[in-house]
Write a protein that holds these residues in place. Structure first.
Motif, mmCIF file in Angstrom:
data_model
loop_
_atom_site.group_PDB
_atom_site.id
_atom_site.type_symbol
_atom_site.label_atom_id
_atom_site.label_comp_id
_atom_site.label_asym_id
_atom_site.label_seq_id
_atom_site.Cartn_x
_atom_site.Cartn_y
_atom_site.Cartn_z
ATOM 1 N N ARG A 149 -5.525 -1.706 16.820
ATOM 2 C CA ARG A 149 -5.546 -0.663 15.769
ATOM 3 C C ARG A 149 -4.363 -0.830 14.809
ATOM 4 N N ASP A 150 -3.172 -1.092 15.402
ATOM 5 C CA ASP A 150 -1.983 -1.275 14.554
ATOM 6 C C ASP A 150 -2.147 -2.483 13.629
ATOM 7 N N GLU A 151 -2.686 -3.597 14.192
ATOM 8 C CA GLU A 151 -2.888 -4.797 13.375
ATOM 9 C C GLU A 151 -3.912 -4.541 12.276
ATOM 10 N N ALA A 152 -4.985 -3.818 12.608
ATOM 11 C CA ALA A 152 -6.015 -3.506 11.609
ATOM 12 C C ALA A 152 -5.428 -2.622 10.510
ATOM 13 N N ARG A 153 -4.613 -1.613 10.912
ATOM 14 C CA ARG A 153 -3.998 -0.733 9.925
ATOM 15 C C ARG A 153 -3.027 -1.521 9.028
ATOM 16 N N SER A 154 -2.249 -2.401 9.662
ATOM 17 C CA SER A 154 -1.297 -3.214 8.904
ATOM 18 C C SER A 154 -2.034 -4.127 7.920
ATOM 19 N N LEU A 155 -3.137 -4.735 8.382
ATOM 20 C CA LEU A 155 -3.934 -5.600 7.509
ATOM 21 C C LEU A 155 -4.514 -4.791 6.360
ATOM 22 N N ALA A 156 -5.038 -3.615 6.668
ATOM 23 C CA ALA A 156 -5.624 -2.769 5.615
ATOM 24 C C ALA A 156 -4.552 -2.387 4.600
ATOM 25 N N GLN A 157 -3.357 -2.051 5.072
ATOM 26 C CA GLN A 157 -2.274 -1.694 4.156
ATOM 27 C C GLN A 157 -1.892 -2.894 3.279
ATOM 28 N N ALA A 158 -1.814 -4.065 3.898
ATOM 29 C CA ALA A 158 -1.466 -5.271 3.133
ATOM 30 C C ALA A 158 -2.534 -5.555 2.084
ATOM 31 N N GLN A 159 -3.813 -5.406 2.484
ATOM 32 C CA GLN A 159 -4.910 -5.647 1.533
ATOM 33 C C GLN A 159 -4.859 -4.613 0.403
ATOM 34 N N GLU A 160 -4.551 -3.362 0.763
ATOM 35 C CA GLU A 160 -4.464 -2.310 -0.246
ATOM 36 C C GLU A 160 -3.302 -2.596 -1.206
ATOM 37 N N GLN A 161 -2.181 -3.017 -0.654
ATOM 38 C CA GLN A 161 -1.031 -3.349 -1.513
ATOM 39 C C GLN A 161 -1.359 -4.532 -2.420
ATOM 40 N N GLU A 162 -2.053 -5.532 -1.859
ATOM 41 C CA GLU A 162 -2.442 -6.701 -2.648
ATOM 42 C C GLU A 162 -3.384 -6.279 -3.775
ATOM 43 N N ALA A 163 -4.355 -5.418 -3.467
ATOM 44 C CA ALA A 163 -5.300 -4.949 -4.493
ATOM 45 C C ALA A 163 -4.543 -4.144 -5.549
ATOM 46 N N GLU A 164 -3.613 -3.301 -5.108
ATOM 47 C CA GLU A 164 -2.829 -2.502 -6.061
ATOM 48 C C GLU A 164 -1.996 -3.418 -6.957
ATOM 49 N N SER A 165 -1.419 -4.447 -6.368
ATOM 50 C CA SER A 165 -0.624 -5.402 -7.138
ATOM 51 C C SER A 165 -1.499 -6.113 -8.174
ATOM 52 N N ARG A 166 -2.720 -6.494 -7.741
ATOM 53 C CA ARG A 166 -3.620 -7.161 -8.694
ATOM 54 C C ARG A 166 -4.031 -6.203 -9.818
ATOM 55 N N ARG A 167 -4.256 -4.916 -9.471
ATOM 56 C CA ARG A 167 -4.622 -3.936 -10.504
ATOM 57 C C ARG A 167 -3.481 -3.785 -11.519
ATOM 58 N N ARG A 168 -2.261 -3.675 -11.018
ATOM 59 C CA ARG A 168 -1.121 -3.543 -11.932
ATOM 60 C C ARG A 168 -0.974 -4.792 -12.805
ATOM 61 N N GLU A 169 -1.140 -5.953 -12.152
ATOM 62 C CA GLU A 169 -1.035 -7.215 -12.886
ATOM 63 C C GLU A 169 -2.102 -7.268 -13.977
ATOM 64 N N ALA A 170 -3.348 -6.839 -13.634
ATOM 65 C CA ALA A 170 -4.429 -6.847 -14.622
ATOM 66 C C ALA A 170 -4.111 -5.855 -15.736
ATOM 67 N N GLU A 171 -3.527 -4.705 -15.366
ATOM 68 C CA GLU A 171 -3.168 -3.705 -16.367
ATOM 69 C C GLU A 171 -2.110 -4.255 -17.324
ATOM 70 N N LEU A 172 -1.099 -4.899 -16.735
ATOM 71 C CA LEU A 172 -0.050 -5.505 -17.572
ATOM 72 C C LEU A 172 -0.649 -6.571 -18.475
ATOM 73 N N GLU A 173 -1.567 -7.366 -17.922
ATOM 74 C CA GLU A 173 -2.198 -8.428 -18.705
ATOM 75 C C GLU A 173 -2.975 -7.814 -19.872
ATOM 76 N N ARG A 174 -3.699 -6.724 -19.629
ATOM 77 C CA ARG A 174 -4.448 -6.054 -20.692
ATOM 78 C C ARG A 174 -3.467 -5.493 -21.750
ATOM 79 N N GLY A 175 -2.341 -4.990 -21.244
ATOM 80 C CA GLY A 175 -1.349 -4.442 -22.177
ATOM 81 C C GLY A 175 -0.753 -5.531 -23.059
ATOM 82 N N ARG A 176 -0.501 -6.716 -22.472
ATOM 83 C CA ARG A 176 0.039 -7.833 -23.264
ATOM 84 C C ARG A 176 -0.990 -8.315 -24.292
ATOM 85 N N GLU A 177 -2.266 -8.352 -23.887
ATOM 86 C CA GLU A 177 -3.310 -8.829 -24.819
ATOM 87 C C GLU A 177 -3.490 -7.846 -25.970
ATOM 88 N N ALA A 178 -3.287 -6.562 -25.662
ATOM 89 C CA ALA A 178 -3.461 -5.604 -26.719
ATOM 90 C C ALA A 178 -2.241 -5.665 -27.605
#
Length: 117
Positions: free
Chosen positions: A88-117
């Motif tokens: 359970r701990d490993e699954a929770r840790s993996l889910a948190q890491a995946q969530e952080q990775e997705a959040e990082s990609r969203r921010r990166e995409a947002e920054l990229e959109r901001g630079r293009e604009a």
């Protein structure tokens, strides 16, 4: 007459002595029977005591074995619970890491959109 009386007295003494000898022999025989019976009873009581002790020992061994099985089952449950908690701990840790990775990609995409604009 006197010899007859003496002979009768002597015969009575012999008869009394023989009767006394029989009573002594009977008493000795009774004493031997009583001692033999007493010994047999003591041996039977000792054997019964050993049987009871052996039964108690078997009971103690059975109780120890039951306790060992119970302890082993409890240990197995604790190991299984610890393994499950680790999963359970490993699954929770993996889910948190995946969530952080997705959040990082969203921010990166947002920054990229901001630079293009």
């Amino acid at each position: 007459l006197e010899r007859g009386r003496e002979a009768a007295k002597e015969a009575q003494r012999r008869e009394d002595a023989a009767a006394m000898k029989r009573r002594v022999q009977e008493a000795d025989e009774q004493k031997r029977r009583d001692e033999a019976r007493s010994l047999a009873q003591a041996q039977e009581q000792e054997a019964e005591s050993r049987r009871r002790e052996a039964e108690l020992e078997r009971g103690r061994e059975a109780a120890k074995e039951a306790q060992r099985r119970e302890d082993a089952a409890a240990m197995k449950r604790r190991v299984q619970e610890a393994d499950e908690q680790k999963r359970r701990d490993e699954a929770r840790s993996l889910a948190q890491a995946q969530e952080q990775e997705a959040e990082s990609r969203r921010r990166e995409a947002e920054l990229e959109r901001g630079r293009e604009a």
